[in-house]
Design a protein around this motif. Structure first.
Motif, short mmCIF file in Angstrom:
data_model
loop_
_atom_site.label_atom_id
_atom_site.label_comp_id
_atom_site.label_asym_id
_atom_site.label_seq_id
_atom_site.Cartn_x
_atom_site.Cartn_y
_atom_site.Cartn_z
N THR A 64 0.97 -1.34 0.09
CA THR A 64 0.06 -0.09 -0.03
C THR A 64 0.89 1.25 0.16
OG1 THR A 64 -1.96 -0.96 1.31
CG2 THR A 64 -1.76 1.37 1.48
N ILE A 65 0.48 2.15 -0.79
CA ILE A 65 1.11 3.89 -0.79
C ILE A 65 0.13 4.53 -0.35
CG2 ILE A 65 2.10 5.33 -2.43
CD1 ILE A 65 2.67 3.01 -4.47
N VAL A 66 0.62 5.12 0.66
CA VAL A 66 0.03 6.30 1.31
C VAL A 66 0.33 7.55 0.30
CG1 VAL A 66 -0.52 7.79 3.12
CG2 VAL A 66 0.25 5.34 3.47
N VAL A 67 -1.10 8.06 -0.24
CA VAL A 67 -1.16 9.15 -1.13
C VAL A 67 -1.04 10.25 -0.81
CG1 VAL A 67 -2.28 9.83 -3.43
CG2 VAL A 67 -1.97 7.57 -2.81
N PHE A 68 -1.54 10.67 0.62
CA PHE A 68 -1.59 11.97 0.90
C PHE A 68 -0.48 12.96 0.85
CE2 PHE A 68 -4.56 9.31 3.41
CZ PHE A 68 -5.94 9.98 3.27
N PRO A 69 0.73 12.46 1.11
CA PRO A 69 1.84 13.20 0.77
C PRO A 69 1.97 13.91 -0.63
CG PRO A 69 2.64 11.67 1.92
CD PRO A 69 1.22 11.21 1.59
N ILE A 70 1.47 13.15 -1.59
CA ILE A 70 1.59 13.50 -2.93
C ILE A 70 0.51 14.33 -3.46
CG2 ILE A 70 1.93 12.44 -5.29
CD1 ILE A 70 2.44 9.76 -3.88
N VAL A 71 -0.61 14.66 -2.77
CA VAL A 71 -1.80 15.42 -3.07
C VAL A 71 -1.29 16.78 -3.52
CG1 VAL A 71 -4.00 16.56 -2.37
CG2 VAL A 71 -3.32 14.08 -1.94
N ARG A 72 -0.15 17.42 -2.66
CA ARG A 72 0.02 18.79 -2.87
C ARG A 72 0.65 18.96 -4.53
NH1 ARG A 72 5.30 19.61 -1.97
NH2 ARG A 72 6.53 17.96 -0.90
N LEU A 73 1.28 17.96 -4.80
CA LEU A 73 1.92 17.69 -6.26
C LEU A 73 0.98 17.65 -7.28
CD1 LEU A 73 5.18 15.43 -5.40
CD2 LEU A 73 4.91 17.91 -5.21
N SER A 74 0.08 16.70 -7.04
CA SER A 74 -0.98 16.34 -7.95
C SER A 74 -1.97 17.51 -8.10
CB SER A 74 -1.50 15.00 -7.75
OG SER A 74 -2.43 15.17 -6.42
N LYS A 75 -2.16 18.33 -7.03
CA LYS A 75 -3.39 19.28 -6.86
C LYS A 75 -4.69 18.36 -7.43
CE LYS A 75 -0.27 23.09 -7.99
NZ LYS A 75 0.81 22.20 -7.91
N LYS A 76 -4.91 17.33 -6.88
CA LYS A 76 -5.90 16.38 -6.96
C LYS A 76 -6.42 15.86 -5.69
CE LYS A 76 -5.42 15.15 -11.99
NZ LYS A 76 -5.43 13.73 -12.73
N SER A 77 -7.65 15.42 -5.65
CA SER A 77 -7.92 14.64 -4.33
C SER A 77 -7.23 13.48 -4.01
CB SER A 77 -9.41 14.40 -4.76
OG SER A 77 -9.60 13.14 -5.43
N PRO A 78 -7.34 13.12 -3.00
CA PRO A 78 -6.48 11.60 -2.82
C PRO A 78 -6.87 10.51 -3.50
CG PRO A 78 -6.91 12.84 -0.71
CD PRO A 78 -7.55 13.67 -1.79
N GLU A 79 -8.35 10.34 -3.82
CA GLU A 79 -8.76 9.38 -4.41
C GLU A 79 -8.25 9.55 -5.89
OE1 GLU A 79 -10.36 11.08 -2.24
OE2 GLU A 79 -11.48 10.06 -0.96
N GLN A 80 -8.34 10.68 -6.72
CA GLN A 80 -7.98 10.73 -8.11
C GLN A 80 -6.72 10.66 -8.14
OE1 GLN A 80 -9.39 14.83 -8.34
NE2 GLN A 80 -11.18 14.34 -9.99
N THR A 81 -5.77 11.22 -7.30
CA THR A 81 -4.29 10.87 -7.18
C THR A 81 -3.99 9.38 -7.23
OG1 THR A 81 -4.07 13.03 -6.20
CG2 THR A 81 -2.05 11.53 -6.21
N ALA A 82 -4.66 8.58 -6.32
CA ALA A 82 -4.37 7.26 -6.00
C ALA A 82 -4.68 6.56 -7.38
CB ALA A 82 -5.03 6.67 -4.99
N ASN A 83 -5.70 6.91 -8.00
CA ASN A 83 -6.34 6.23 -9.26
C ASN A 83 -5.19 6.49 -10.41
OD1 ASN A 83 -8.87 4.72 -9.25
ND2 ASN A 83 -9.45 6.34 -8.24
#
Length: 616
Positions: free
Chosen positions: A66-85
């Motif tokens: 499992t990858i925790v996506v929350f730290p990446i959200v500020r880079l993707s500028k998308k929701s956690p779910e969208q970033t994870a997908n």
């Protein structure tokens, strides 16, 4: 120093548990590398090293990593779910090891191909070196047992000895050079009580003439002293003295005090008696230690250390850490640290207990130059060790930061389950005999040892009885008080030592029946869900050792081994008979899984001081 469980940061514990061990982290590093690349291609952003971490997927979700996506959200500028997908689709398209993914809020769960896990199992778990942790170059001392030489070891000592031994073995398995030491309390008024009673009422009785172990014989006279002392107190109280006055003026206690003074003055007769009776006790202790399966690298004796510490007091006075009161007594003021003022030397220049401990701590460090030193002592001494360690730090002892008190709770028995020889405490020898007897009764009731020789039966009963005792006491976190039921501990089902022992014997029987030889499986094999769970669980073994060692807690390793045994039994009942399996690759792989299970159970239980039989 090695961190206590409460001092291990949540981050460290998370890292250890989620990455299993460093080799698994490196093995899964290809996912981290691909995720970095995905972020660059998808969002045209660079991510700092360490931001992306992999943890094991929770059991209720599909996947293994499992990858925790929350730290990446500020880079993707998308929701956690969208970033994870986004990341899931990228990894699915670009990594052959990723076969599927699912998203739960900000968590990207990845399913990893069978081939990856088979390769990991063959190349890591199946090799003989699996679980071996390289030396870390650090030295650690574990001090445990610390008995008094006026009575036998009792139930409390049993927990102390088993806990100290297991912690020492855990640290050794985690790469430390370990020194096991025993500080024996072989002097003081309590020792003189046994000696005086033997002089008065012993009639030259010896272990040989009485048939008693030496420690039991000396303990017998300690009890006699106490009974006669109480009679004298009652008589003096009938003559009008208060209870306190009677206790201080009873002839027996006055004689014992005179004996102690004579002992400290070097009286030949008293020293000769002390050496003789202590010798009996040491012989008795050694029998109990051997039966418990514990050992020591060095013994320290309070008769040799009680004068130590006065130099440390002088050192503290010179540096201003200690101060002298008008009566000449020496103290340290710890009120600023939330404690109190502590006496470190009496006005007449004699030592108090902490004086000796200060000197002994310095002597042990001088002897071994260890990085850490662990004192395994019951929780009634919590305050004493807090004060001791603080004083040593204030004295500028750089090694004082490496001192740790492994505090543990008392052990209780259900009322009426066992009675001790004296009727007050359960001594260790009685407990061991009870455990072996109960193991014999329960094992024979199953009717599976009729073909064993008498010697094999007796060895088996001993191993089951001691295994049950050790596992029951060690599976509970040290700080907790526990209720020990000898009969309940010897159960071949549930979270018990005998269940794990029986599982090991079952695996060995299977391997022997199959004529097993270890060989990696190179042909494709479809893993069942349980087989995959087994590989994941077995792969955690090295990190479970490290986690238990850093927490000074054999309990976490004990409960892990129970999970391994439980998982094997689930696997054993789910798959068709392995010996009759016609697909050679499948058969070999399942035998390999079984063999690694047996190896881990044997190695892990050995750390706890428990022998696992080859057959039961």
């Amino acid at each position: 120093m090695v961190c206590s469980y409460t001092n291990v940061s949540n981050f460290l514990e998370y890292k250890i548990r989620s990455l299993y061990h460093i080799w698994l982290f490196l093995a899964m590093n290809f996912i981290i590398t691909a995720t970095h690349k995905a972020i660059k291609e998808l969002y045209n952003e660079e991510v700092a090293e360490g931001v992306i971490n992999i943890q094991d997927t929770r059991k209720e979700f599909e996947g293994q990593a499992t990858i925790v996506v929350f730290p990446i959200v500020r880079l993707s500028k998308k929701s956690p779910e969208q970033t994870a997908n986004d990341l899931g689709n990228y990894l699915l398209e670009n990594l052959k090891e990723v076969t599927a993914f699912n998203v739960v809020k900000g968590f990207l769960n990845l399913s990893i191909a069978n081939e990856y896990w088979l390769s990991l199992f063959n190349n890591e778990l199946l090799v003989p070196e699996f679980g071996a942790i390289k030396p870390n170059g650090k030295k650690v001392m574990v001090e445990y047992s610390s008995p008094n030489t006026n009575k036998p070891l009792h139930l409390g000592h049993v927990r102390n000895n088993l806990l100290g031994y297991a912690v020492a073995e855990l640290l050794k398995a985690d790469g430390y050079e370990v020194f096991k030491v025993n500080l024996v309390n072989d002097r003081g008024i309590h020792i003189c009580k046994s000696m005086l009673a033997w002089q008065k009422w012993g009639n030259e009785e010896t272990p040989q003439s009485s048939g008693l172990k030496g420690d039991h014989l000396v303990g017998k006279y300690y009890v006699i002293f106490d009974k006669e002392y109480k009679k004298e107190i009652e008589a003096l109280m009938r003559d009008g003295l208060t209870e306190d006055e009677a206790k201080k003026n009873a002839p027996l206690i006055l004689e014992a005090q005179q004996m102690l003074l004579a002992w400290e003055a070097g009286d030949d007769a008293v020293i000769s008696l002390w050496q003789k009776m202590n010798g009996w006790v040491y012989e008795g202790f050694e029998v109990t230690y051997k039966n418990l399966g514990v050992d020591f690298d060095k013994y320290y004796y309070e008769s040799n250390t009680y004068l130590l510490g006065k130099g440390t007091v002088d050192e503290g006075l010179a540096s201003g850490v200690f101060f002298k009161k008008p009566d000449g007594s020496v103290w340290i003021d710890l009120t600023a640290d939330g404690l109190d003022q502590k006496l470190v030397l009496r006005a007449d220049g004699t030592s108090v207990y902490i004086t000796q401990d200060l000197g002994t701590a310095q002597m042990k460090y001088d002897d071994f130059k260890m990085d850490e030193s662990i004192y395994v002592v019951g929780n009634e001494q919590d305050y004493h060790f807090k004060v001791l360690f603080l004083i040593l730090e204030k004295l500028g002892k750089t090694w004082a930061k490496g001192l740790y008190h492994l505090s543990y709770g008392m052990v209780d028995l259900p009322s009426g389950k066992m009675k001790s020889r004296e009727g007050t405490v359960v001594d260790a020898d009685d407990l061991i005999a009870e455990m072996v007897s109960t193991a014999k009764q329960k094992t024979e009731a199953l009717g599976k040892v009729d073909h064993f020789s008498d010697e094999e039966k007796n060895t088996l009963y001993y191993n089951i009885g001691l295994g049950a005792l050790k596992y029951f006491l060690l599976k509970v976190e040290p700080k907790k008080r526990l209720l020990f039921d000898p009969s309940e501990s010897i159960d071949f089902q549930g979270n018990t030592g005998p269940f794990i022992q029986y599982t090991h014997a079952r695996v060995k029987s299977l391997l022997n029946k199959a004529g097993y030889v270890s060989e990696p499986v190179t042909a494709p094999v479809e893993l069942s869900e349980t087989e995959l769970e087994m590989i994941l669980l077995l792969s955690k073994y090295p990190s479970e050792i490290s986690l238990a060692a850093k927490a000074y807690s054999p309990a976490s390793l004990a409960n892990y081994l129970y999970e391994v045994a439980k998982m094997f039994n689930k696997f054993y009942h789910e798959v068709p008979p392995i010996v009759k399996e016609e697909d050679a690759a499948v058969k070999q792989h399942r035998l390999n899984l079984s063999a690694v299970t047996a190896t881990i159970l044997k190695a892990g239980m050995s750390i706890l001081g428990i022998t696992v039989p080859e057959r039961m």
